[in-house]
Design a protein around this motif. Sequence first.
Motif, PDB file in Angstrom:
ATOM      1  N   PHE A 341      -2.655  33.329  -6.714  1.00 57.19           N
ATOM      2  CA  PHE A 341      -4.113  33.320  -6.848  1.00 57.19           C
ATOM      3  C   PHE A 341      -4.535  33.340  -8.312  1.00 57.19           C
ATOM      4  CE2 PHE A 341      -4.090  34.124  -2.370  1.00 57.19           C
ATOM      5  CZ  PHE A 341      -5.332  33.709  -1.918  1.00 57.19           C
ATOM      6  N   GLY A 342      -3.721  33.990  -9.163  1.00 58.06           N
ATOM      7  CA  GLY A 342      -4.018  33.981 -10.590  1.00 58.06           C
ATOM      8  C   GLY A 342      -3.950  32.580 -11.164  1.00 58.06           C
ATOM      9  N   MET A 343      -2.974  31.785 -10.722  1.00 61.10           N
ATOM     10  CA  MET A 343      -2.853  30.405 -11.187  1.00 61.10           C
ATOM     11  C   MET A 343      -3.988  29.536 -10.646  1.00 61.10           C
ATOM     12  SD  MET A 343       1.246  29.595 -11.155  1.00 61.10           S
ATOM     13  CE  MET A 343       0.977  28.083 -12.060  1.00 61.10           C
ATOM     14  N   ILE A 344      -4.399  29.790  -9.413  1.00 61.35           N
ATOM     15  CA  ILE A 344      -5.475  28.999  -8.801  1.00 61.35           C
ATOM     16  C   ILE A 344      -6.823  29.313  -9.446  1.00 61.35           C
ATOM     17  CG2 ILE A 344      -6.784  28.596  -6.677  1.00 61.35           C
ATOM     18  CD1 ILE A 344      -4.184  29.110  -5.127  1.00 61.35           C
ATOM     19  N   ILE A 345      -7.112  30.595  -9.593  1.00 58.68           N
ATOM     20  CA  ILE A 345      -8.427  31.016 -10.103  1.00 58.68           C
ATOM     21  C   ILE A 345      -8.504  30.872 -11.619  1.00 58.68           C
ATOM     22  CG2 ILE A 345     -10.033  32.948 -10.291  1.00 58.68           C
ATOM     23  CD1 ILE A 345      -8.849  34.009  -7.652  1.00 58.68           C
ATOM     24  N   GLY A 346      -7.382  31.121 -12.313  1.00 57.54           N
ATOM     25  CA  GLY A 346      -7.363  30.987 -13.765  1.00 57.54           C
ATOM     26  C   GLY A 346      -8.264  31.996 -14.451  1.00 57.54           C
ATOM     27  N   ALA A 347      -9.044  31.518 -15.414  1.00 63.97           N
ATOM     28  CA  ALA A 347      -9.900  32.395 -16.220  1.00 63.97           C
ATOM     29  C   ALA A 347     -11.276  32.621 -15.603  1.00 63.97           C
ATOM     30  CB  ALA A 347     -10.045  31.829 -17.630  1.00 63.97           C
ATOM     31  N   ASN A 348     -11.437  32.327 -14.328  1.00 64.09           N
ATOM     32  CA  ASN A 348     -12.701  32.606 -13.650  1.00 64.09           C
ATOM     33  C   ASN A 348     -12.690  34.081 -13.241  1.00 64.09           C
ATOM     34  OD1 ASN A 348     -14.967  32.749 -11.958  1.00 64.09           O
ATOM     35  ND2 ASN A 348     -14.724  30.622 -11.310  1.00 64.09           N
ATOM     36  N   TYR A 349     -13.052  34.929 -14.184  1.00 70.34           N
ATOM     37  CA  TYR A 349     -12.903  36.370 -13.996  1.00 70.34           C
ATOM     38  C   TYR A 349     -13.816  36.913 -12.903  1.00 70.34           C
ATOM     39  CZ  TYR A 349     -10.365  36.026 -18.396  1.00 70.34           C
ATOM     40  OH  TYR A 349      -9.459  35.679 -19.374  1.00 70.34           O
ATOM     41  N   LEU A 350     -14.997  36.362 -12.751  1.00 72.27           N
ATOM     42  CA  LEU A 350     -15.921  36.823 -11.720  1.00 72.27           C
ATOM     43  C   LEU A 350     -15.305  36.683 -10.339  1.00 72.27           C
ATOM     44  CD1 LEU A 350     -18.671  37.822 -10.741  1.00 72.27           C
ATOM     45  CD2 LEU A 350     -19.481  35.441 -10.809  1.00 72.27           C
ATOM     46  N   VAL A 351     -14.726  35.507 -10.067  1.00 71.57           N
ATOM     47  CA  VAL A 351     -14.097  35.267  -8.774  1.00 71.57           C
ATOM     48  C   VAL A 351     -12.904  36.208  -8.568  1.00 71.57           C
ATOM     49  CG1 VAL A 351     -12.853  33.580  -7.363  1.00 71.57           C
ATOM     50  CG2 VAL A 351     -14.842  32.867  -8.693  1.00 71.57           C
ATOM     51  N   SER A 352     -12.124  36.403  -9.616  1.00 70.70           N
ATOM     52  CA  SER A 352     -10.947  37.275  -9.532  1.00 70.70           C
ATOM     53  C   SER A 352     -11.335  38.695  -9.157  1.00 70.70           C
ATOM     54  CB  SER A 352     -10.194  37.277 -10.860  1.00 70.70           C
ATOM     55  OG  SER A 352      -9.676  36.002 -11.156  1.00 70.70           O
ATOM     56  N   PHE A 353     -12.305  39.256  -9.853  1.00 66.32           N
ATOM     57  CA  PHE A 353     -12.695  40.643  -9.591  1.00 66.32           C
ATOM     58  C   PHE A 353     -13.375  40.791  -8.232  1.00 66.32           C
ATOM     59  CE2 PHE A 353     -12.560  40.996 -14.364  1.00 66.32           C
ATOM     60  CZ  PHE A 353     -11.492  41.893 -14.389  1.00 66.32           C
ATOM     61  N   LEU A 354     -14.131  39.794  -7.823  1.00 70.46           N
ATOM     62  CA  LEU A 354     -14.736  39.844  -6.486  1.00 70.46           C
ATOM     63  C   LEU A 354     -13.659  39.807  -5.405  1.00 70.46           C
ATOM     64  CD1 LEU A 354     -17.859  37.489  -6.874  1.00 70.46           C
ATOM     65  CD2 LEU A 354     -17.826  39.996  -6.692  1.00 70.46           C
ATOM     66  N   LEU A 355     -12.629  38.996  -5.624  1.00 69.14           N
ATOM     67  CA  LEU A 355     -11.523  38.938  -4.669  1.00 69.14           C
ATOM     68  C   LEU A 355     -10.808  40.284  -4.585  1.00 69.14           C
ATOM     69  CD1 LEU A 355      -9.599  37.453  -2.773  1.00 69.14           C
ATOM     70  CD2 LEU A 355      -8.349  36.626  -4.792  1.00 69.14           C
ATOM     71  N   ILE A 356     -10.613  40.922  -5.718  1.00 65.86           N
ATOM     72  CA  ILE A 356      -9.954  42.234  -5.745  1.00 65.86           C
ATOM     73  C   ILE A 356     -10.762  43.255  -4.950  1.00 65.86           C
ATOM     74  CG2 ILE A 356      -9.281  44.153  -7.243  1.00 65.86           C
ATOM     75  CD1 ILE A 356      -8.738  41.963  -9.423  1.00 65.86           C
ATOM     76  N   ILE A 357     -12.067  43.228  -5.122  1.00 68.80           N
ATOM     77  CA  ILE A 357     -12.939  44.144  -4.361  1.00 68.80           C
ATOM     78  C   ILE A 357     -12.781  43.920  -2.861  1.00 68.80           C
ATOM     79  CG2 ILE A 357     -15.341  44.753  -3.870  1.00 68.80           C
ATOM     80  CD1 ILE A 357     -15.960  43.994  -6.814  1.00 68.80           C
ATOM     81  N   VAL A 358     -12.794  42.658  -2.452  1.00 64.42           N
ATOM     82  CA  VAL A 358     -12.648  42.322  -1.028  1.00 64.42           C
ATOM     83  C   VAL A 358     -11.290  42.791  -0.498  1.00 64.42           C
ATOM     84  CG1 VAL A 358     -12.468  40.427   0.616  1.00 64.42           C
ATOM     85  CG2 VAL A 358     -14.246  40.377  -1.135  1.00 64.42           C
ATOM     86  N   LEU A 359     -10.235  42.591  -1.281  1.00 61.05           N
ATOM     87  CA  LEU A 359      -8.890  43.003  -0.856  1.00 61.05           C
ATOM     88  C   LEU A 359      -8.804  44.509  -0.671  1.00 61.05           C
ATOM     89  CD1 LEU A 359      -6.721  40.677  -3.128  1.00 61.05           C
ATOM     90  CD2 LEU A 359      -6.909  40.571  -0.636  1.00 61.05           C
ATOM     91  N   TYR A 360      -9.366  45.261  -1.611  1.00 57.09           N
ATOM     92  CA  TYR A 360      -9.372  46.717  -1.467  1.00 57.09           C
ATOM     93  C   TYR A 360     -10.122  47.138  -0.208  1.00 57.09           C
ATOM     94  CZ  TYR A 360      -7.315  47.939  -6.009  1.00 57.09           C
ATOM     95  OH  TYR A 360      -6.447  48.121  -7.056  1.00 57.09           O
ATOM     96  N   MET A 361     -11.214  46.465   0.079  1.00 57.78           N
ATOM     97  CA  MET A 361     -11.993  46.799   1.270  1.00 57.78           C
ATOM     98  C   MET A 361     -11.221  46.462   2.544  1.00 57.78           C
ATOM     99  SD  MET A 361     -15.798  45.519   0.041  1.00 57.78           S
ATOM    100  CE  MET A 361     -16.567  45.961   1.597  1.00 57.78           C
ATOM    101  N   CYS A 362     -10.475  45.364   2.519  1.00 61.17           N
ATOM    102  CA  CYS A 362      -9.722  44.938   3.702  1.00 61.17           C
ATOM    103  C   CYS A 362      -8.514  45.822   3.985  1.00 61.17           C
ATOM    104  CB  CYS A 362      -9.265  43.495   3.539  1.00 61.17           C
ATOM    105  SG  CYS A 362     -10.599  42.280   3.595  1.00 61.17           S
ATOM    106  N   SER A 363      -7.906  46.350   2.917  1.00 60.36           N
ATOM    107  CA  SER A 363      -6.696  47.155   3.123  1.00 60.36           C
ATOM    108  C   SER A 363      -7.032  48.548   3.637  1.00 60.36           C
ATOM    109  CB  SER A 363      -5.904  47.256   1.826  1.00 60.36           C
ATOM    110  OG  SER A 363      -6.667  47.854   0.800  1.00 60.36           O
TER     111      SER A 363
END
Length: 363
Positions: A341-363
């Motif tokens: 996902f880091g390679m796919i998203i790259g330097a789009n930090y907003l998307v990365s951090f939003l994904l992390i939030i969603v993952l924490y909520m899902c786990s």
Amino acid sequence: MTSKLEWLLVAESLFAGAYIALTRGLFLIFLVAVGQDVKGISFVILLSSLLSAIIGLMLYKQPNFLVRKVKQKLCITHFLERVTWFFIPLTSNLLIVSLLYSLCIIFSSFISTFLTFTIYGLLPEESIKKVTSRRTAAGNISSIIGFALGTFLLAFLQTNGKFIYIFYLGALIGILSTISVLFIDLSRLEGAKIPAGVKEPEKIFSTSMFFVIFLFAGNLLAIVWTPFLIVKLNSPEYLVALLNLAGTVSSIAASLFWGKRSLKMLRTGFVLNILSPILILTISIPLYHVGISIYNSFAFTAANFLGFFLFAKYNEWFGAVKSSTLIIVIGNIAQFMAAVFGMIIGANYLVSFLLIIVLYMCS
């Protein structure tokens, strides 16, 4: 009463803490310093985690490898991992660095598997939690010294070869950890019984899914946070190392605090992780991220303890041998997913951090 085995396991972690702080703990800073972005970092992590996951799966399918010549294999891989760090800072070529780091992580996977096998295979369940807490605290105390030294060297060494000095020092300290391993008696692990079947597979699956998603989020956060600070927020390298130092100090208090708490309290601590990526994304002053690191480490430790204490049940479900390999496989799968996902998203930090939030909520 604490046994000799428990003290030696704590001593191994004590020396390993400074070693890891000065090598793997500063590795992402090294990658950014030689010109790598989120995609370059993700490529290095992807290759190393993929190879380690493959080896972990092979060990899981052929666990007999782990119960023959246990001490020799542990000592050799323990030593070779340290030696690998003498070569990593000598090049900035992404492929060569990736291969060397992959070799290091492969050795580390063997080490983690054997040490986990040692803890699960030689200690009663009530001692596992105690030793895990003490190893965590000892490693964190040592890490403070390592990160403090690393921060100082990054701030005052102006030479381009500063990472040579830092990684070499870390590797030498790591060899002291190897010496501790030499005194551990692992003879009782030779020919350990491997259960033919798996008990309670539905519990194993649910526990594994929780930890994969949680570690996926944590690894993605680690991949993104360093370049976000250095590239996006123009933070100096030594300040990023200071974040690691502050986080380690927090982890010491956290390991002592959470280690005595019930599973219900650990679940409460786990929920606190959701706030970390929100704070990182919204606060643009690099110095304030030191405080975020303190908070993040405190919350992350609770979730980490929750996962590993759940994994202690693996020992009764399907034995020490396979439980030790499964932990490593899950960790590498989570790292691999984060790298993809880091390679796919790259330097789009907003998307990365939003994904992390969603993952924490899902786990």
